[in-house]
Design an enzyme around this catalytic site. Structure first.
Site, short mmCIF file in Angstrom:
data_model
loop_
_atom_site.label_atom_id
_atom_site.label_comp_id
_atom_site.label_asym_id
_atom_site.label_seq_id
_atom_site.Cartn_x
_atom_site.Cartn_y
_atom_site.Cartn_z
N THR A 138 -25.00 -13.74 -9.84
CA THR A 138 -25.32 -14.68 -8.77
C THR A 138 -25.66 -13.97 -7.46
O THR A 138 -25.18 -12.85 -7.22
CB THR A 138 -24.12 -15.61 -8.56
OG1 THR A 138 -24.30 -16.37 -7.38
CG2 THR A 138 -22.81 -14.83 -8.40
N ASP A 139 -26.39 -14.66 -6.60
CA ASP A 139 -26.66 -14.10 -5.27
C ASP A 139 -25.41 -14.14 -4.37
O ASP A 139 -25.39 -13.52 -3.32
CB ASP A 139 -27.83 -14.84 -4.59
CG ASP A 139 -27.61 -16.34 -4.43
OD1 ASP A 139 -26.56 -16.86 -4.85
OD2 ASP A 139 -28.51 -17.00 -3.86
N GLU A 140 -24.38 -14.89 -4.80
CA GLU A 140 -23.18 -15.03 -3.95
C GLU A 140 -22.43 -13.71 -3.79
O GLU A 140 -21.60 -13.58 -2.89
CB GLU A 140 -22.23 -16.10 -4.51
CG GLU A 140 -22.88 -17.44 -4.57
CD GLU A 140 -21.92 -18.62 -4.60
OE1 GLU A 140 -20.71 -18.41 -4.38
OE2 GLU A 140 -22.38 -19.74 -4.83
N TYR A 163 -14.68 -17.10 -6.65
CA TYR A 163 -15.74 -17.06 -7.66
C TYR A 163 -16.65 -15.86 -7.43
O TYR A 163 -16.92 -15.07 -8.34
CB TYR A 163 -16.56 -18.37 -7.62
CG TYR A 163 -17.90 -18.25 -8.32
CD1 TYR A 163 -17.99 -18.14 -9.71
CD2 TYR A 163 -19.09 -18.22 -7.58
CE1 TYR A 163 -19.23 -18.02 -10.34
CE2 TYR A 163 -20.33 -18.11 -8.21
CZ TYR A 163 -20.40 -18.00 -9.59
OH TYR A 163 -21.62 -17.87 -10.21
N LYS A 167 -17.37 -12.54 -9.80
CA LYS A 167 -18.69 -12.16 -10.31
C LYS A 167 -19.06 -10.75 -9.83
O LYS A 167 -19.63 -9.96 -10.58
CB LYS A 167 -19.75 -13.17 -9.87
CG LYS A 167 -19.64 -14.54 -10.52
CD LYS A 167 -19.83 -14.55 -12.03
CE LYS A 167 -21.25 -14.28 -12.46
NZ LYS A 167 -21.40 -14.47 -13.95
P1 NAD Z 1 -21.57 -23.55 -16.55
O1 NAD Z 1 -20.24 -23.70 -15.90
O2 NAD Z 1 -22.47 -24.74 -16.64
O3 NAD Z 1 -21.40 -23.00 -18.03
C1 NAD Z 1 -20.50 -21.97 -18.34
C2 NAD Z 1 -20.38 -21.90 -19.86
O4 NAD Z 1 -19.50 -20.81 -20.18
C3 NAD Z 1 -19.79 -23.16 -20.49
O5 NAD Z 1 -20.53 -23.53 -21.63
C4 NAD Z 1 -18.38 -22.75 -20.86
O6 NAD Z 1 -17.85 -23.45 -22.00
C5 NAD Z 1 -18.55 -21.26 -21.15
N1 NAD Z 1 -17.30 -20.50 -20.97
C6 NAD Z 1 -16.47 -20.54 -19.89
N2 NAD Z 1 -15.41 -19.73 -20.11
C7 NAD Z 1 -15.61 -19.16 -21.32
C8 NAD Z 1 -14.88 -18.20 -22.08
N3 NAD Z 1 -13.70 -17.71 -21.66
N4 NAD Z 1 -15.38 -17.82 -23.28
C9 NAD Z 1 -16.56 -18.33 -23.74
N5 NAD Z 1 -17.27 -19.24 -23.08
C10 NAD Z 1 -16.81 -19.65 -21.87
O7 NAD Z 1 -22.30 -22.35 -15.78
P2 NAD Z 1 -23.83 -22.16 -15.40
O8 NAD Z 1 -24.09 -22.84 -14.12
O9 NAD Z 1 -24.66 -22.44 -16.58
O10 NAD Z 1 -23.83 -20.58 -15.10
C11 NAD Z 1 -24.06 -19.65 -16.15
C12 NAD Z 1 -23.99 -18.25 -15.60
O11 NAD Z 1 -24.98 -18.09 -14.58
C13 NAD Z 1 -22.65 -17.91 -14.93
O12 NAD Z 1 -22.35 -16.58 -15.25
C14 NAD Z 1 -22.93 -18.07 -13.44
O13 NAD Z 1 -22.10 -17.21 -12.70
C15 NAD Z 1 -24.39 -17.66 -13.36
N6 NAD Z 1 -25.17 -18.27 -12.27
C16 NAD Z 1 -25.15 -19.63 -12.08
C17 NAD Z 1 -25.96 -20.18 -11.08
C18 NAD Z 1 -26.00 -21.68 -10.83
O14 NAD Z 1 -26.64 -22.11 -9.86
N7 NAD Z 1 -25.40 -22.50 -11.66
C19 NAD Z 1 -26.76 -19.35 -10.28
C20 NAD Z 1 -26.73 -17.97 -10.51
C21 NAD Z 1 -25.94 -17.44 -11.53
O1 DAU Z 2 -25.96 -19.27 -5.37
C1 DAU Z 2 -25.70 -19.31 -6.73
C2 DAU Z 2 -24.46 -20.13 -7.00
O2 DAU Z 2 -24.81 -21.50 -6.76
C3 DAU Z 2 -23.91 -19.98 -8.42
O3 DAU Z 2 -23.50 -18.66 -8.60
C4 DAU Z 2 -22.74 -20.92 -8.66
O4 DAU Z 2 -22.31 -20.84 -10.00
C5 DAU Z 2 -23.20 -22.34 -8.38
O5 DAU Z 2 -22.13 -23.24 -8.52
C6 DAU Z 2 -23.80 -22.44 -6.97
O6 DAU Z 2 -22.77 -22.28 -5.96
P1 DAU Z 2 -22.75 -23.21 -4.65
O7 DAU Z 2 -21.39 -23.20 -4.09
O8 DAU Z 2 -23.89 -22.89 -3.76
O9 DAU Z 2 -23.09 -24.62 -5.37
P2 DAU Z 2 -22.51 -26.09 -5.16
O10 DAU Z 2 -23.39 -27.01 -5.95
O11 DAU Z 2 -21.05 -26.18 -5.37
O12 DAU Z 2 -22.79 -26.35 -3.61
C7 DAU Z 2 -24.09 -26.24 -3.04
C8 DAU Z 2 -23.96 -26.49 -1.57
O13 DAU Z 2 -23.58 -27.86 -1.34
C9 DAU Z 2 -22.88 -25.66 -0.90
O14 DAU Z 2 -23.32 -25.30 0.41
C10 DAU Z 2 -21.68 -26.61 -0.81
C11 DAU Z 2 -22.34 -27.96 -0.65
N1 DAU Z 2 -21.58 -29.10 -1.24
C12 DAU Z 2 -21.19 -29.04 -2.53
C13 DAU Z 2 -20.48 -30.08 -3.10
C14 DAU Z 2 -20.02 -29.99 -4.54
C15 DAU Z 2 -21.35 -30.23 -0.46
O15 DAU Z 2 -21.74 -30.29 0.73
N2 DAU Z 2 -20.64 -31.27 -1.02
C16 DAU Z 2 -20.19 -31.25 -2.31
O16 DAU Z 2 -19.53 -32.22 -2.76
#
Ligand code: NAD
Ligand code: DAU
Length: 385
Positions: A138-140, A163, A167
């Site tokens: 992630t970019d975080e 988180y 990561k």
């Molecule tokens: P998600 O939470 O939707 O899915 C995570 C998956 O991992 C689920 O299917 C869950 O069952 C599985 N999992 C969790 N713990 C596990 C374990 N111990 N063993 C096996 N499986 C397990 O997540 P996502 O949003 O699809 O993110 C996927 C990946 O991409 C993550 O590594 C996250 O850090 C990264 N990422 C997410 C975002 C985003 O915006 N969602 C952005 C950048 C990177």
């Molecule tokens: O940047 C990549 C990341 O983006 C991924 O690595 C994470 O897995 C993914 O969850 C996401 O993280 P964020 O914290 O940015 O996503 P989230 O959807 O939780 O929140 C997006 C923005 O919205 C953040 O600034 C917080 C805000 N927010 C979120 C929720 C859930 C609100 O204002 N209200 C809310 O109820």
């Protein structure tokens, strides 16, 4: 990895991004996909859609923290590549309870690296050369930006949430396994994804579902925090591109060049929903054609209340990062990837997908998820930090 490599072991393939990747690989390649997922609250086999029934898809319900089980899976399926997505992914949950993030994101990644390394060590020279371990991050990890600047691959790590720190730790482990043992790894750091099948704890699906149910739309702080949004299908294509063309040991940033304040995102969702609500009755039809989504039907009276009136400002997330923005020049220029979806078309498709898929929503709202909502939001949908 070259085209002959055909068995890809994906972790987290039942999650939001993992399932998009599995759907992409099944639809657009002839790879065999081994989908390793524990099926936590965030994992859902329904998200695989038609890919689940493909003979090229094998599902293995396994926890990546179970090292012996991982070893058996590698021996059984003999993968040519690993794409590691399994993680605890929600920042708010990491603030409420970091333990599972340390376990899965750090210890789980360590187990996977060690399993991959001992498997890779025993491969013949040709297979060893072609093997890849792609770690999806992630970019975080880079921390928070002020109003100016972009994260590039050389930006120093400065993770702020539990988180992000978990990561960042996993990224460092992956990098070290390359530097010390020569494991051919790739790392991607991507911005915020959105699209169909995203678990409704994240901003966009949470706001869509709250709005549809007439609940408040809880924006943290002043709603001024900025995220860079990427449609999930574009991320899946980017990951496949990095696997095919990326240079081992290298990191690739992935982003949408689409910075938006949270308030802008939520206003855009409200406007789409207001527009859809004006088309009511039996005549409501949503179809997808070459130009995107088309809504047809009887136009009713203007809605009584706009969804915009549901927007409410709630106490801020502790340690809330102000702004993320990605410099994705490397993946664009070196590997030739760029996103296909604009935010406007992608958001419209996403809203419509949630409107059209109440059954998927009903099924992911398990007891555990309802408990999370009860603990963290009041009955009208206002968040409480
Ligand atoms: P998600 O939470 O939707 O899915 C995570 C998956 O991992 C689920 O299917 C869950 O069952 C599985 N999992 C969790 N713990 C596990 C374990 N111990 N063993 C096996 N499986 C397990 O997540 P996502 O949003 O699809 O993110 C996927 C990946 O991409 C993550 O590594 C996250 O850090 C990264 N990422 C997410 C975002 C985003 O915006 N969602 C952005 C950048 C990177
Ligand atoms: O940047 C990549 C990341 O983006 C991924 O690595 C994470 O897995 C993914 O969850 C996401 O993280 P964020 O914290 O940015 O996503 P989230 O959807 O939780 O929140 C997006 C923005 O919205 C953040 O600034 C917080 C805000 N927010 C979120 C929720 C859930 C609100 O204002 N209200 C809310 O109820």
């Amino acid at each position: 990895m070259n085209k002959e490599s055909s068995t890809i072991l994906i972790t987290g393939g039942a999650g939001f991004i993992g399932s998009a990747l599995v759907r992409h690989l099944i639809a657009s390649t002839d790879c065999q996909v081994i989908n390793v997922d524990k099926l936590t609250y965030a994992g859902n086999l329904d998200s695989l859609a038609e890919a689940a029934d493909s003979p090229r898809h094998v599902f293995e319900q396994t926890d990546i923290c179970d090292a012996p089980a991982l070893g058996r899976l590698f021996e059984k399926h003999r993968p040519d590549a690993v794409m590691h997505l399994a993680a605890e992914s929600h920042v708010d949950r990491s603030i409420a309870g970091p333990a599972e993030f340390i376990r899965t994101n750090i210890t789980g990644t360590y187990n996977l690296l060690e399993t991959a390394r001992s498997y890779w060590n025993e491969l013949d020279a040709d297979k060893q050369k072609r093997f890849r371990f792609l770690h999806v991050s992630t970019d975080e990890v880079y921390g928070s930006l002020g109003p100016e600047g972009l994260f590039c691959e050389e930006t120093p790590y400065r993770p702020n949430s539990p988180y992000a720190a978990s990561k960042a730790s996993s990224d460092h482990l992956v990098r070290a396994w390359h530097h010390t043992y020569g494991l051919p790894v790739l790392i991607t750091n991507c911005s915020n994804n959105y699209g169909p099948y995203q678990f409704p704890e994240k901003l966009i699906p949470l706001m869509i579902l709250n709005a549809l149910e007439g609940k408040f739309l809880p924006l943290y702080g002043k709603g001024e925090n900025v995220r860079d949004w990427l449609y999930v299908k574009d991320h899946a294509r980017a990951l496949h591109t990095v696997l095919e063309k990326g240079q081992p040991g290298r990191t690739y940033n992935i982003g949408g060049r689409c910075e938006k304040k949270n308030i802008e995102v939520v206003r855009a969702i409200c406007s789409i929903l207001d527009e859809l609500r004006q088309v009511t009755g039996d005549g409501l039809q949503v179809t997808e054609d070459g130009d995107g989504l088309r809504v047809t039907g009887d136009t009713a009276e203007a809605p009584v209340t706009s969804h915009h009136s549901l927007i409410t400002f709630v106490p801020d997330r502790p340690g809330h990062d102000l702004r993320y923005a990605i410099d994705d020049t490397r993946i664009r220029t070196e590997l030739g990837w760029s996103p296909k979806e604009s935010f406007e078309t992608g958001l419209r498709k996403t809203v419509q997908w949630y409107v059209n898929n109440p059954e998927w929503i009903r099924r992911v709202r398990t007891g555990e998820y309802s408990q999370w909502i009860k603990t963290n939001y009041d009955t009208q949908g206002r968040g409480r930090f």
